[in-house]
Design an enzyme around this catalytic site. Structure first.
Site, PDB file in Angstrom:
ATOM      1  N   LYS A  10       0.851  -1.205   0.000  1.00 25.78           N
ATOM      2  CA  LYS A  10       0.000   0.000   0.000  1.00 25.78           C
ATOM      3  C   LYS A  10       0.876   1.241   0.000  1.00 25.78           C
ATOM      4  O   LYS A  10       2.051   1.202   0.409  1.00 25.78           O
ATOM      5  CB  LYS A  10      -0.952   0.027   1.198  1.00 25.78           C
ATOM      6  CG  LYS A  10      -0.279  -0.107   2.576  1.00 25.78           C
ATOM      7  CD  LYS A  10      -0.055   1.180   3.321  1.00 25.78           C
ATOM      8  CE  LYS A  10       0.452   0.958   4.740  1.00 25.78           C
ATOM      9  NZ  LYS A  10       1.176   2.060   5.333  1.00 25.78           N
ATOM     10  N   ASP A 141      -3.631  -1.195  10.169  1.00 23.37           N
ATOM     11  CA  ASP A 141      -3.587  -1.131   8.702  1.00 23.37           C
ATOM     12  C   ASP A 141      -4.203  -2.357   8.021  1.00 23.37           C
ATOM     13  O   ASP A 141      -4.215  -2.426   6.797  1.00 23.37           O
ATOM     14  CB  ASP A 141      -2.122  -1.039   8.226  1.00 23.37           C
ATOM     15  CG  ASP A 141      -1.565   0.357   8.394  1.00 23.37           C
ATOM     16  OD1 ASP A 141      -2.348   1.298   8.552  1.00 23.37           O
ATOM     17  OD2 ASP A 141      -0.327   0.487   8.351  1.00 23.37           O
TER      18      ASP A 141
END
Ligand code: C5P
Length: 278
Positions: A10, A141
């Site tokens: 990411k 996350d």
């Protein structure tokens, strides 16, 4: 029969730290894009039913990672077992390409992949709405990887909302081989003072989020050599942004030619750094 799932990295494109909460976590506002379709920056997790649960890690970034119960993949698997109220014995194989401690969410992505894979392999019938709270227990996350695409993250980052996709500009990602501990960067915010920024105001639909990371000062304080990477990216005509709490940097360029020229220059000057074109 073995099942395989991809676990992409990411990129945080906007990270505002709003302050420290009573529980010690930090209230954040984040815009994150999951980097789908970048094979060199995607882990692969496969699982096959077996008599007992085991795990093996391979791949160019696999060295030194724990294969015991501290690994987020096994923690995710155990959480699924608790939820299903039964053992889910399987051989898990993780091929690591995302560097660890780099701010690219590799461990979190692996954990999200493990939740999906175990659910599918054993036919547990959990939908994403049921998996999201499990993901949030594994790490701030992890939930965003269940959504994919471009995601707004609130709270400690675990409250996730899908955003309309905003294309990425031509990017380089540079990993200097340093490992930065996330808790130490958050702790350093207390030493250097909080930025107390304005939260991200409502953005026009489809607009790129501001290219900003409020953890940058604290990460440089914890790991001063990170500044070298920022300087090299600036010298190459890029606009650098620290990835999460480091140690990778992203840099955006005006076009793919400028990006490719910069990649060549940086690779020649610093063969010890890893570089990806996005
Ligand atoms: O949630 P996760 O396990 O990824 O967080 C790792 C560490 O990062 C936490 O233990 C905490 O020290 C810090 N953190 C924080 N505020 C957040 C996210 C992480 O202080 N929003």
């Amino acid at each position: 029969m073995a099942l395989t799932i991809q676990a992409p990295a990411k990129l945080n494109r906007f990270l505002a730290v709003l302050g420290r909460r009573a529980d010690g976590f930090h209230e954040l506002e984040l815009v994150t894009t999951v980097l789908d379709g970048v094979p060199d920056l995607t882990d692969t997790l496969s699982a096959e039913p077996a008599d007992a649960l085991s795990m093996a890690i391979t791949g160019p970034m696999g060295e030194g990672l724990p294969e015991d119960g501290t690994n987020l993949v096994l923690r995710a698997w155990r959480l699924l077992e608790d939820t299903a109220h039964r053992p889910l014995p399987a051989v898990l194989r993780l091929e690591k390409r995302i560097p660890h401690g780099a701010g690219l969410g590799g461990g979190s992505s692996d954990a999200a992949a493990a939740l999906r894979l175990g659910n599918r392999l054993f036919g547990l019938g959990l939908d994403d709405v049921s998996l999201l709270p499990l993901a949030a227990r594994l790490g701030s996350d992890v939930p965003l990887f269940l959504l994919g695409g471009t995601v707004l993250g609130l709270g400690r980052g675990e409250r996730v909302f899908p955003l309309r996709p905003v294309p990425l500009e031509p990017l380089l990602l540079v990993h200097p081989g340093l490992h930065v501990s996330t808790p130490s960067v958050y702790r350093a915010l207390q030493e250097i003072g909080y930025p107390f920024p304005e939260a991200l105001a409502s953005q026009p639909v489809g607009a790129a989020p501001p290219w900003r990371n409020d953890l940058t000062g604290a990460a440089l304080w914890v790991c001063p050599p990170l500044a070298e990477v920022r300087e090299a990216l600036r010298d190459s005509g890029g606009d650098p942004l620290l990835c999460g709490s480091g140690s990778c940097w992203a840099a955006r360029y005006v076009g793919p030619e400028a990006r490719d020229a910069a990649a060549g220059r940086i690779a020649a000057a610093r063969p010890d750094w890893r570089i990806w074109r996005i």
